[in-house]
Design a protein around this motif. Structure first.
Motif: not given
Length: 464
Positions: A311-328
């Protein structure tokens, strides 16, 4: 100095996260206040689900070479063998679950293997760096060290143990209970006079607690665990441990030739009130503290890292929205709570070590990141661990291995999903059934459907 992710703590959690981020091209730094890796055997059981994680992280061969199966327990009384005790209910490997039994590797060796993999991938670690405080704002976190230096990070992950400095600096409490008030000794010893084919169990005598001495696979050492009466002071010296071993077994004091490492603890269970505060995440023992019974602590911790890493990789390198980190926190806190209850139940003898402790049945069906669109789902549903299988001539665990997503198209046409996703197509499968299954980078089914309707929207939400 600046890094994308600062990981505080070079235990199994921090190192596993460092490995996962390194293979994703994320700039991360692992810092550890000690001058080197942890020297003891404490978390020695690798559960089957963690074996699958280690397969993906590229360390499974080294883990298997470094350890061995758990031995059968032998019960001693008055210097004679009076019975046997099997620690785990047996299970046979199947195609969908190739690893079914816990694998014994001393914690210090697991950490060495993860550290070597981190360096192999170009990851960084710094020892003798004690975190003493942090401040965060909307753009990042400034971390202060005991030597007066500081570092700026986009995100911080606290993997610094049950007495986490970072958790306390954030003001996050832990709710828990004492599982057992009796002090417990754990020590790595060199011993003569015991075979290495068995786990040697010495039941409690009058006025004494139990003693268990287990050969540590892949080493010349034994791990000794001894329980003491409530309020006792545990002597961790060579002479003190010799007295305990001699008093509770048929061994002589001089049969204990060396103490390699020793510690004492009181079994407890505690769960952090939150797993996240802004740009700071808690993982491993910083987030949940277990009784060692059942071998859930290290395994749950490594799986925290595995959930957070992609999830960190997706947000920092993959352009995923930061809200993805809420699911951790949403996904891992619920799992940790369940595993704490399991550990406590095993410790109190209410549950045997078996199917539940292997952790293969854990999943995220209730997660907001899970989407099941089929009217009649089969055995494998969105949110479940994606089982191994052979589709055509492709082994699925081989297809899953790596930092990518995987789309299974079974008995149906695969849509065009673009380069970042690996596609495996084949006929309907006995375990999966028919349909489309989008497998997350951590090996769970994120989305499942009979057709591709809704798949594109799910991909946008997760940064695919």
């Amino acid at each position: 100095m600046h890094t994308d992710v600062l990981i505080v703590g070079a235990g199994p959690t921090g190192l596993a996260l460092g490995v996962d981020l390194a293979r994703r091209g994320v700039d991360a730094l692992v810092v550890e206040r000690a001058d080197g890796l942890f020297p003891g055997s404490r978390g020695k059981g690798i559960q089957p689900r963690t074996m699958e994680v280690f397969d993906d992280l590229g360390v499974l061969d080294a883990i298997r070479a470094a350890g061995g199966d758990y031995p059968v327990g032998v019960i001693w009384q008055d210097g004679k063998r009076v019975g046997e005790h099997r620690m785990f209910d047996p299970a046979e490997a199947t195609e969908d679950s190739p690893y079914t039994e816990p694998w014994m590797v001393p914690q210090w060796r697991t950490q060495e293997i993860l550290f070597a993999r981190l360096e192999e991938l170009g990851g960084r670690a710094a020892f003798g760096r004690e975190v003493v405080g942090l401040e965060q704002d909307a753009e990042g976190v400034t971390v202060g060290f005991g030597d007066g230096g500081s570092l700026r990070a986009s995100y911080v992950v606290a993997a610094d143990g049950g007495r986490s400095v970072v958790r306390r600096a954030l003001g996050i409490g832990m709710t828990g209970e004492t599982v057992d008030p009796h002090p417990t000794l754990v020590a790595d010893l060199r011993i003569t006079g015991l075979d290495r084919d068995n786990w040697h169990i010495f039941p409690p005598g009058e006025g004494e607690g139990f003693l268990a001495i287990c050969p540590l696979a892949g080493t010349e050492d034994f791990q000794a665990v001894a329980q003491f009466s409530e309020g006792s002071t545990v002597d961790l010296s060579l002479d003190g441990i010799r007295k305990v071993v001699a008093a509770r077994s048929h061994l002589a004091p001089e049969d204990v030739t060396e103490v390699r490492w020793a510690s004492d603890f009181r079994p407890r269970a505690a769960l952090a009130d939150r797993f996240r505060s802004g740009r700071v995440f808690l993982a491993g023992d910083a987030a949940h503290v277990h009784s060692p019974a059942g071998g859930q602590g290290l395994n749950t911790s490594v799986q925290d890292a595995y959930n957070l890493g992609w999830k960190l990789g997706a947000v920092l390198r993959g352009g995923a929205p930061a809200t993805l980190l809420d699911t951790y926190e949403e996904e891992r806190r619920a799992i940790a709570a369940d595993m704490l209850g399991l550990s406590t139940s095993v410790h109190r003898g209410e549950v045997r070590r078996g199917k539940a402790t292997r952790q293969l049945g854990l999943g995220y069906r209730e997660s907001s990141l899970t989407q099941e669109t089929r009217a009649a789902a089969g055995r494998v549903r969105a949110g479940d661990r994606a089982p191994d299988a052979t589709v055509g001539d492709v082994r699925l665990f081989d297809a899953f291995r790596g930092p990518h997503w995987t789309l299974l198209a079974l008995g149906t046409q695969a849509p065009d999903v673009g380069e970042p996703v690996r596609v495996v197509a084949g006929p309907p499968h006995a375990v999966y059934g028919t349909g489309l299954f989008l497998i997350r980078p951590d090996g769970y089914v994120g989305w499942a459907g009979e057709t591709a309707g809704g798949l594109a929207e799910y991909a946008r939400r997760t940064g695919l």
